[in-house]
Write a protein that holds these residues in place. Sequence first.
Motif, short mmCIF file in Angstrom:
data_model
loop_
_atom_site.label_atom_id
_atom_site.label_comp_id
_atom_site.label_asym_id
_atom_site.label_seq_id
_atom_site.Cartn_x
_atom_site.Cartn_y
_atom_site.Cartn_z
N ASP A 268 0.83 -1.21 0.00
CA ASP A 268 0.00 0.00 0.00
C ASP A 268 0.86 1.26 0.00
N ARG B 208 -5.14 -0.21 -0.80
CA ARG B 208 -6.22 0.57 -1.39
C ARG B 208 -6.18 0.44 -2.91
N PRO B 209 -7.04 -0.40 -3.48
CA PRO B 209 -7.03 -0.58 -4.93
C PRO B 209 -7.25 0.71 -5.70
N SER B 210 -7.97 1.68 -5.09
CA SER B 210 -8.24 2.93 -5.80
C SER B 210 -6.95 3.67 -6.15
N LEU B 211 -5.90 3.49 -5.32
CA LEU B 211 -4.61 4.11 -5.65
C LEU B 211 -4.06 3.52 -6.94
N VAL C 160 -5.69 1.91 -9.26
CA VAL C 160 -6.59 2.19 -10.38
C VAL C 160 -6.33 3.59 -10.93
N ASN C 161 -6.32 4.59 -10.06
CA ASN C 161 -6.19 5.97 -10.52
C ASN C 161 -4.80 6.29 -11.05
N LYS C 162 -3.81 5.54 -10.59
CA LYS C 162 -2.46 5.75 -11.11
C LYS C 162 -2.13 4.79 -12.26
N GLU C 163 -3.05 3.87 -12.56
CA GLU C 163 -2.81 2.83 -13.57
C GLU C 163 -1.49 2.11 -13.30
#
Length: 389
Positions: A285, A310-313, A315-318
């Motif tokens: 993480d 946090r998968p959203s990190l 995802v948003n950073k690809e």
Amino acid sequence: MRAVTLTGQRLEVADLPVPQPGAGQLLLKVERCGICGSDLHCRLHADELADSLELCGYPRYVRSHERVVLGHEILGEVVDHGPWGRRTLKPGTRVVAVPLVRRGRQVDGVGLSAHALGGFAEYVVVQEALTLPVPSGLPAHLAALTEPMAVAWHAVTRGEVTRKDVAIVLGCGPVGLAVVAVLKSRGVGTVIASDPSAGRRALATKCGADIVVDPAVTSPWESATGHGFMSTMPDEYNAGIDALEGMARLPVPWWTAWRALDRLGATRPRRPVVFECVGTPGMIDGILAAAPLHSRIVVVGVCMGPDTMRPSLAVNKELDLRFAVGYTPLEFRDTLHALAGGTLDVSHLVTGRVGLDGVASAFTALTDPEVHAKILIDPSLDTDLILAG
């Protein structure tokens, strides 16, 4: 034969029968056997590892109540053959082996199962098909590093690292140091190594790291600035808008120009390749939060317990998140010959050598990152002292 057994967390020297090679197997007299981080983990976290491997379809990993002989980083001398083997490796041949044995269709990890005694012993059984002769002139302490170096070889391959890439290695224990060495052997131009231990940082420098940092003082991510990586989402958005505004001045539609640049690879974002070689909760993480956009992350460290991220990190950073374990037989062979050919120089990683009577003290010594990197067991030594590598 004399061997070091592990039951629960207790290591002790015992007299055991010499194992007998089965069909397609070899009996080796152990010359050296490295103590791996997996051995240290097995002593303290056997049941957690066994639970995970059972979910992977392997229910025979050692449990804490079982008696096991550890050791899978093996250099030995051929003593005998089991039936129906090729017999191309003559008695007296020095060999290394991928640490798997098969009986029927049941495959077990040597030294990591109560069903396959390992190399913390005077003798060990290995699979003939997975065994390679040691090239002439390769010293014992380097030949014994074939298995752990093959792990790093595979991890770097998983990272698809090119010479032009920037590689960031987080954690300079034996695995991280091995990754640094493999990266430099493949000509990677910029390798950044990070570890809080001064001793490990010194070894990272010897392994060829171009930049070595103490993460308590300097961020490895700051050390990677100047290579065109994008740190924030607005950076990428602005780059896209700038590109479109520039293409608007061209005599062709912007999408035509963009497709042409795509074919040339000019629109591919720059990114580092990050190797996570620590394996503690929170590491993944933390990398997701701190790494530049589009980073490729190869997880080599093994976290023993549950972890969260946090998968959203990602995802948003690809971000590209990969995991690595083991190696292929070809990678094992290529590692051995890279060591023999001198293109992979890791002689400084071996910091100690010990007899069977000193294995317990070696396990304790390996908990101090300032003192040791890799300790090799030499069953011929009649001492419980840890000697210089």
